[in-house]
Scaffold this motif. Structure first.
Motif, PDB file in Angstrom:
ATOM      1  N   GLY A 112      -9.158   7.245   4.966  1.00  0.00           N
ATOM      2  CA  GLY A 112      -9.486   7.905   4.214  1.00  0.00           C
ATOM      3  C   GLY A 112      -9.378   8.254   3.001  1.00  0.00           C
ATOM      4  O   GLY A 112     -10.315   9.157   2.624  1.00  0.00           O
ATOM      5  N   SER A 113      -8.666   8.106   2.495  1.00  0.00           N
ATOM      6  CA  SER A 113      -8.038   8.094   0.518  1.00  0.00           C
ATOM      7  C   SER A 113      -7.978   7.272   0.032  1.00  0.00           C
ATOM      8  O   SER A 113      -8.071   6.312   0.379  1.00  0.00           O
ATOM      9  CB  SER A 113      -7.094   8.981   1.096  1.00  0.00           C
ATOM     10  N   HIS A 114      -7.866   7.080  -1.571  1.00  0.00           N
ATOM     11  CA  HIS A 114      -7.445   6.120  -2.352  1.00  0.00           C
ATOM     12  C   HIS A 114      -6.000   5.601  -1.821  1.00  0.00           C
ATOM     13  O   HIS A 114      -5.241   5.270  -2.687  1.00  0.00           O
ATOM     14  CB  HIS A 114      -7.472   6.270  -3.595  1.00  0.00           C
ATOM     15  N   LYS A 115      -5.390   6.484  -1.840  1.00  0.00           N
ATOM     16  CA  LYS A 115      -4.022   6.606  -1.166  1.00  0.00           C
ATOM     17  C   LYS A 115      -2.831   4.481  -1.262  1.00  0.00           C
ATOM     18  O   LYS A 115      -1.912   4.693  -1.221  1.00  0.00           O
ATOM     19  CB  LYS A 115      -2.879   8.076  -0.792  1.00  0.00           C
ATOM     20  N   PRO A 116      -3.933   4.247   0.128  1.00  0.00           N
ATOM     21  CA  PRO A 116      -3.233   2.731   0.350  1.00  0.00           C
ATOM     22  C   PRO A 116      -3.126   1.915  -0.361  1.00  0.00           C
ATOM     23  O   PRO A 116      -2.543   1.148  -0.196  1.00  0.00           O
ATOM     24  CB  PRO A 116      -4.569   2.976   1.486  1.00  0.00           C
ATOM     25  N   ALA A 119       0.680   2.852  -1.172  1.00  0.00           N
ATOM     26  CA  ALA A 119       1.154   3.007   0.134  1.00  0.00           C
ATOM     27  C   ALA A 119       1.459   1.042   0.491  1.00  0.00           C
ATOM     28  O   ALA A 119       1.748   0.431   0.422  1.00  0.00           O
ATOM     29  CB  ALA A 119       0.343   3.188   0.962  1.00  0.00           C
ATOM     30  N   ILE A 120      -0.218   0.236   0.035  1.00  0.00           N
ATOM     31  CA  ILE A 120       0.334  -1.275   0.802  1.00  0.00           C
ATOM     32  C   ILE A 120       1.570  -2.173  -0.159  1.00  0.00           C
ATOM     33  O   ILE A 120       1.961  -2.501   0.245  1.00  0.00           O
ATOM     34  CB  ILE A 120      -1.182  -1.766   0.865  1.00  0.00           C
ATOM     35  N   PRO A 121       1.114  -1.905  -1.418  1.00  0.00           N
ATOM     36  CA  PRO A 121       1.839  -2.080  -2.024  1.00  0.00           C
ATOM     37  C   PRO A 121       3.831  -1.802  -2.076  1.00  0.00           C
ATOM     38  O   PRO A 121       4.365  -3.107  -2.883  1.00  0.00           O
ATOM     39  CB  PRO A 121       1.677  -2.615  -3.650  1.00  0.00           C
ATOM     40  N   GLN A 122       3.769  -0.703  -1.533  1.00  0.00           N
ATOM     41  CA  GLN A 122       5.439   0.069  -2.062  1.00  0.00           C
ATOM     42  C   GLN A 122       5.327  -0.893  -0.392  1.00  0.00           C
ATOM     43  O   GLN A 122       6.863  -1.046  -0.392  1.00  0.00           O
ATOM     44  CB  GLN A 122       5.169   1.219  -1.719  1.00  0.00           C
ATOM     45  N   ALA A 123       4.609  -0.764   0.385  1.00  0.00           N
ATOM     46  CA  ALA A 123       5.249  -1.345   1.992  1.00  0.00           C
ATOM     47  C   ALA A 123       5.879  -3.111   1.993  1.00  0.00           C
ATOM     48  O   ALA A 123       6.311  -2.938   1.965  1.00  0.00           O
ATOM     49  CB  ALA A 123       4.101  -0.933   2.535  1.00  0.00           C
ATOM     50  N   TYR A 124       4.739  -3.332   0.622  1.00  0.00           N
ATOM     51  CA  TYR A 124       5.306  -4.825   0.880  1.00  0.00           C
ATOM     52  C   TYR A 124       6.119  -5.271   0.305  1.00  0.00           C
ATOM     53  O   TYR A 124       7.164  -5.932   0.800  1.00  0.00           O
ATOM     54  CB  TYR A 124       4.000  -5.570  -0.220  1.00  0.00           C
ATOM     55  N   TYR A 125       6.577  -4.227  -1.175  1.00  0.00           N
ATOM     56  CA  TYR A 125       7.602  -4.960  -1.629  1.00  0.00           C
ATOM     57  C   TYR A 125       8.682  -4.166  -0.928  1.00  0.00           C
ATOM     58  O   TYR A 125       9.857  -4.692  -1.028  1.00  0.00           O
ATOM     59  CB  TYR A 125       7.670  -3.979  -3.052  1.00  0.00           C
ATOM     60  N   HIS A 126       8.767  -3.487  -0.147  1.00  0.00           N
ATOM     61  CA  HIS A 126      10.324  -2.526   0.817  1.00  0.00           C
ATOM     62  C   HIS A 126      10.527  -4.078   1.450  1.00  0.00           C
ATOM     63  O   HIS A 126      11.205  -4.495   1.658  1.00  0.00           O
ATOM     64  CB  HIS A 126       9.682  -1.792   1.678  1.00  0.00           C
ATOM     65  N   TRP A 143      -1.701  11.102   2.049  1.00  0.00           N
ATOM     66  CA  TRP A 143      -0.455  10.300   2.333  1.00  0.00           C
ATOM     67  C   TRP A 143       0.749   9.575   3.195  1.00  0.00           C
ATOM     68  O   TRP A 143       0.828   8.257   3.037  1.00  0.00           O
ATOM     69  CB  TRP A 143       0.825  10.769   1.139  1.00  0.00           C
ATOM     70  N   GLY A 144       0.819  10.754   4.047  1.00  0.00           N
ATOM     71  CA  GLY A 144       1.587  10.274   5.427  1.00  0.00           C
ATOM     72  C   GLY A 144       0.737   8.956   5.625  1.00  0.00           C
ATOM     73  O   GLY A 144       1.504   7.665   6.850  1.00  0.00           O
ATOM     74  N   THR A 145      -0.520   9.536   6.662  1.00  0.00           N
ATOM     75  CA  THR A 145      -1.279   8.474   6.916  1.00  0.00           C
ATOM     76  C   THR A 145      -1.645   7.744   5.847  1.00  0.00           C
ATOM     77  O   THR A 145      -1.733   6.262   7.256  1.00  0.00           O
ATOM     78  CB  THR A 145      -2.875   9.076   6.871  1.00  0.00           C
ATOM     79  N   ALA A 146      -1.551   6.869   4.901  1.00  0.00           N
ATOM     80  CA  ALA A 146      -1.662   6.099   4.049  1.00  0.00           C
ATOM     81  C   ALA A 146      -0.105   4.880   4.463  1.00  0.00           C
ATOM     82  O   ALA A 146      -0.659   3.857   4.147  1.00  0.00           O
ATOM     83  CB  ALA A 146      -2.272   5.911   2.512  1.00  0.00           C
ATOM     84  N   LEU A 147       0.884   5.480   4.230  1.00  0.00           N
ATOM     85  CA  LEU A 147       1.974   4.829   5.051  1.00  0.00           C
ATOM     86  C   LEU A 147       1.986   4.236   5.643  1.00  0.00           C
ATOM     87  O   LEU A 147       3.271   3.105   5.805  1.00  0.00           O
ATOM     88  CB  LEU A 147       2.916   5.343   3.981  1.00  0.00           C
ATOM     89  N   ALA A 148       1.658   5.422   6.443  1.00  0.00           N
ATOM     90  CA  ALA A 148       1.874   4.917   8.023  1.00  0.00           C
ATOM     91  C   ALA A 148       1.010   3.575   8.395  1.00  0.00           C
ATOM     92  O   ALA A 148       1.256   2.769   9.309  1.00  0.00           O
ATOM     93  CB  ALA A 148       1.071   5.999   8.959  1.00  0.00           C
ATOM     94  N   LEU A 149      -0.396   3.709   7.945  1.00  0.00           N
ATOM     95  CA  LEU A 149      -1.413   2.492   7.819  1.00  0.00           C
ATOM     96  C   LEU A 149      -0.415   1.375   7.499  1.00  0.00           C
ATOM     97  O   LEU A 149      -0.521   0.317   8.069  1.00  0.00           O
ATOM     98  CB  LEU A 149      -2.488   2.814   7.297  1.00  0.00           C
ATOM     99  N   ALA A 150      -0.134   1.238   6.413  1.00  0.00           N
ATOM    100  CA  ALA A 150       1.073   0.083   4.957  1.00  0.00           C
ATOM    101  C   ALA A 150       1.951  -0.365   6.192  1.00  0.00           C
ATOM    102  O   ALA A 150       2.156  -1.162   5.695  1.00  0.00           O
ATOM    103  CB  ALA A 150       1.251   0.973   4.267  1.00  0.00           C
ATOM    104  N   SER A 151       2.655   0.546   6.708  1.00  0.00           N
ATOM    105  CA  SER A 151       4.197   0.230   7.683  1.00  0.00           C
ATOM    106  C   SER A 151       3.417  -0.657   8.466  1.00  0.00           C
ATOM    107  O   SER A 151       4.619  -1.323   8.718  1.00  0.00           O
ATOM    108  CB  SER A 151       5.001   1.414   7.797  1.00  0.00           C
ATOM    109  N   ALA A 152       2.625   0.118   9.301  1.00  0.00           N
ATOM    110  CA  ALA A 152       1.977  -0.535  10.295  1.00  0.00           C
ATOM    111  C   ALA A 152       1.763  -1.967  10.074  1.00  0.00           C
ATOM    112  O   ALA A 152       2.669  -3.148  10.682  1.00  0.00           O
ATOM    113  CB  ALA A 152       0.899   0.024  11.111  1.00  0.00           C
TER     114      ALA A 152
END
Ligand SMILES: *Cc1c(COP(=O)(O)O)cnc(C)c1O
Length: 455
Positions: A112-116, A119-126, A143-152
């Protein structure tokens, strides 16, 4: 390409292949971060303990274009990139303005925001670098939602420190993070020394983004397999967001339109940088006369009433100091509904552009902003996030100025997120219960007195 008078949609192949890095084009090199202990310029080495190596490289890189990994492009496609760009015809009619209003839709993905976008490249690089667990902080929860989505999507565990006021006010944001598999704690918490320090002083402390950052960093550095991820302010985050503006440039050409004004809200600066920097690139090369307008809350007036100084990025004074417009890291951000804009500082590159006059900023009260949100919902049919309504309000003001002057200017703003999990803000607005906050000079001087005298 599909095109109508109302919106343009790009095809999957038109998804950008590179990120654009403004550090290549800034009028001067960015002032370096300072070590929190010595207050001397620091090398990026210590950042490797926290961030993905690739992100640290990008943080200091002046390379103009940085390739987007194929796996990241795939995840962007899965989550709805490229995003459409709309013309706000019904809003124009309602305002009776000769101005043309366009907006980029960063509200349409599952978070629901621009934050993914970052979040997506950061989770990918990690993931690629072998990280098992991430920690982060979140204010309003986007932000927490976006990173939770990307971490999943990239199979990483995630621990989120969420400011206590939002944790209690926005239970569905917390649930959404948990649905994606993250563990979420109210901050300040007893899980860290930083959190305990604030709880000792005040057991019902409402928390702040600055405190939650201190907790997430402490959790990271005290656990071997764990790294950290930040959703705004830093150069690499702004670089990731450049997909927004690169798409928007192509889409504005499809409309045969060239924006005279580019508008966005600023919390740390990332969504507005994302939309505006690909256009700013032209301005910095003398090829565009576009004006850039950043909107912030009067309750947290970093760029309109703060000072351009070195300050800590967190409240606990553990992070490097960044040169930015700040109201002071000890500033107590009032509990406005636009939780994503409750941050004392702003991104260093954006602050330099504001300081040098390439960009200007405006500030609004939350009643003004939510009023604009109601107008937008009732004309365009979209319930925007309280944060995004700052951009809507600035756009409406510019459109009304065009009406007074009889000028048919073109305005482009970023719709950074939807407000469907922020209905409390709308409820309070409709019920006449929204309180406006604005710090007086004494409050600002008090919080600035904790900022070290350097630079
Ligand atoms: C987080 C957030 C913001 C503010 O952060 P920036 O880094 O300034 O973009 C603005 N809008 C929405 C919807 C957000 O979630």
């Amino acid at each position: 390409m599909s095109r109508t008078e109302l919106k343009t949609v790009l095809s999957p192949d038109e998804l950008p292949r590179n990120y654009y890095n403004i550090l290549h084009d800034l009028p001067e090199p960015l002032p370096p971060p300072l070590d929190p202990g010595t207050l001397k310029p620091m090398s990026p080495e210590p950042l490797l303990r926290l961030f993905a190596r690739e992100c640290v490289m990008q943080e200091v890189s002046t390379q103009e274009f940085i390739p987007i990994p194929e796996e990241v492009r795939e995840a962007y496609l899965r989550l709805g990139r490229p995003t459409p760009l709309y013309r706000a015809r019904r809003l124009e009619e309602k305002l009776q303005t000769p101005a043309k209003i366009f907006f980029k839709r960063e509200d349409l993905n599952p978070a629901g925001s621009h934050k993914p976008n970052t979040a997506i490249p950061q989770a990918y690089y990690h993931r690629k670098e072998g990280t098992a667990r991430l920690t982060t902080e979140t204010g309003a929860g986007q932000w927490g939602t976006a990173l939770a989505l990307a971490s999943a999507l990239f199979d990483i565990d995630l621990t989120v420190y969420m400011t206590r006021s939002s944790y209690e006010q926005k239970p569905y944001r917390r649930t959404l993070m948990e649905v994606y598999g993250a563990e979420v704690f109210a901050s300040p918490s007893r899980r860290t020394k930083a959190g305990s320090k604030f709880l000792d002083k005040d057991p019902s402390h409402p928390g702040s983004l600055g405190i939650a950052i201190s907790e997430a960093i402490e959790d990271c550095v005290t656990h071997d397999d764990t790294k950290y991820s930040l959703g705004s302010v830093l150069n690499h985050v702004l670089t990731h967001q450049s997909v927004v503006g690169q798409e928007a440039k192509v889409q504005m050409q499809q409309f045969d339109a060239d924006p005279d004004y580019i508008v966005g809200c600023i919390g740390g600066g990332s969504n507005f940088a994302g939309l505006s920097y690909p256009f700013m690139r032209d301005k910095l090369r003398g090829k565009s006369g576009a004006q850039f307008v950043a909107a912030e809350p009067k309750a947290v007036p970093s760029t309109t009433k703060g000072s351009y100084r070195y300050d800590f990025a967190d409240t606990g004074e553990t992070t490097p100091l960044l040169k930015m417009f700040t109201v002071g890291h000890a500033y107590q951000c009032p509990p406005i509904h636009a939780g994503g804009l409750r941050y004392h500082g702003k991104a260093p590159s954006m602050c330099m552009l504001i300081d040098k006059g390439y960009m200007r900023s405006v500030a609004y009260s939350q009643n003004e902003v939510m009023e604009a949100g109601l107008t937008f919902a009732q004309t365009e049919g979209i319930v925007a996030a309280p944060e995004s309504n700052h951009a809507v309000k600035a756009t409406i003001d510019l459109a009304l100025e065009c009406k007074r002057k009889g000028e048919a200017k073109t305005i482009l703003f970023n719709l950074s997120g939807h407000g469907l999990l922020d209905l409390k803000a709308y409820e309070d607005k409709l019920g006449g219960r929204l309180v406006d906050y604005e710090p007086d000079q004494a409050a600002l001087s008090a919080s600035m007195s904790a900022v070290p005298r350097v630079g």
